[in-house]
Scaffold this motif. Sequence first.
Motif, PDB file in Angstrom:
ATOM      1  N   ASP A  83      20.742  19.469  56.092  1.00 50.70           N
ATOM      2  CA  ASP A  83      20.072  18.236  56.493  1.00 50.70           C
ATOM      3  C   ASP A  83      18.553  18.416  56.393  1.00 50.70           C
ATOM      4  OD1 ASP A  83      19.913  15.677  57.537  1.00 50.70           O
ATOM      5  OD2 ASP A  83      21.013  16.152  59.360  1.00 50.70           O
ATOM      6  N   ASP A  84      17.826  17.319  56.234  1.00 50.51           N
ATOM      7  CA  ASP A  84      16.353  17.350  56.240  1.00 50.51           C
ATOM      8  C   ASP A  84      15.833  18.388  55.251  1.00 50.51           C
ATOM      9  OD1 ASP A  84      16.836  15.718  58.434  1.00 50.51           O
ATOM     10  OD2 ASP A  84      16.317  17.244  59.910  1.00 50.51           O
ATOM     11  N   GLU A  99      17.854  10.644  51.882  1.00 51.85           N
ATOM     12  CA  GLU A  99      17.829  10.051  53.211  1.00 51.85           C
ATOM     13  C   GLU A  99      16.651   9.090  53.351  1.00 51.85           C
ATOM     14  OE1 GLU A  99      19.061  12.396  56.789  1.00 51.85           O
ATOM     15  OE2 GLU A  99      17.817  13.855  55.758  1.00 51.85           O
TER      16      GLU A  99
HETATM   17 CA    CA Z   1      18.363  14.118  58.116  1.00 50.16          CA
END
Ligand code: CA
Length: 276
Positions: free
Chosen positions: A176-177, A233
């Motif tokens: 993620d990220d 995202e």
């Molecule tokens: Ca994220």
Amino acid sequence: LRLADEAMYRAKRAERDGTDPDMEPLAADLSDAVRNGQLRVHYQPIATLPDGRIVGVEALVRWEHPQRGTVPPLSFIPLAEETGAIREIGAWVLSQACRQVAAWRADGHDLHLAVNVSPRQLEPGLAERVFAELSAAGLAYRDLIVEVTESVRVEDPVAVDQLRRLHERGVRIALDDFGTGYSTLRYLTALPVDILKIDRSFVAKLDGTPEGAAVAETVLRLSQMMHLETVAEGVESPGQAAELAGLGCVNAQGFHFARPMPADEVSGLLSEQDPA
Ligand code: CA
Ligand code: C2E
Ligand code: CA
Ligand code: CA
């Protein structure tokens, strides 16, 4: 003295996080939140580019606090990680979300489920509990994506082992990220990663120029070379969606497609997409 300590601790943390100390949920409330039925799971659709077809959902927890109203996860997940309440919260979110996605799949919607997993949850037995939950809900291993951030320590053998067990059965692991941490590339070799989620700060830089696209394009090239999937995202505009599609990005998530929403609203979108 205890109370003074707690007040000072809260004020310090509030200063660090930029939050209002009076709004900070108390650990005591938090440990009751699951038991008292105050948590909700919202779902944010994950879509394909460029057509916007919904192919998955990310489960995002919400806390309906009796006095404070809806508390966003960034105001209580860090606290839950400190107190350990994240284990109970995470288990509850997984169970709810698996049942919901199984119901959508039974209605003919071919969706996968992504859940966020904190480092605190990556302890012995986690993978087995996840397998049991999938089986109880009637989902396959490959229907689930476990999202972790770079707060997972690559030198923590227990955490890495749990991710490996999940990955070996076919549960996909998403970073993620991606790109926001300090040792991003090291994670790619140390963890059994299947998916990179391009952080929304890089999507926000897309402005039609090569400079704006540099990081997103680099992550996409890297993932192609390593045979990884990617999800962009924080896609908020048609221009960003078009630019990502042009760069070869297949999956995206963001307000441009849909916000996180309660399950019944997702059901509405799904029945428009796949009429019975
Ligand atoms: Ca994220
Ligand atoms: P995340 O995993 O990076 O989740 C994406 C966040 O970005 C969500 O915030 C979502 O509402 C927001 N977002 C989605 N699309 C857009 C967009 O187009 N623009 C902008 N500006 N934001 C967008 P949310 O729901 O407030 O969650 C924040 C974080 O809390 C999550 O970040 C995740 O790290 C954590 N979190 C949420 N639910 C859980 C959970 O069940 N367990 C754990 N461990 N963490 C969770
Ligand atoms: Ca996530
Ligand atoms: Ca985040």
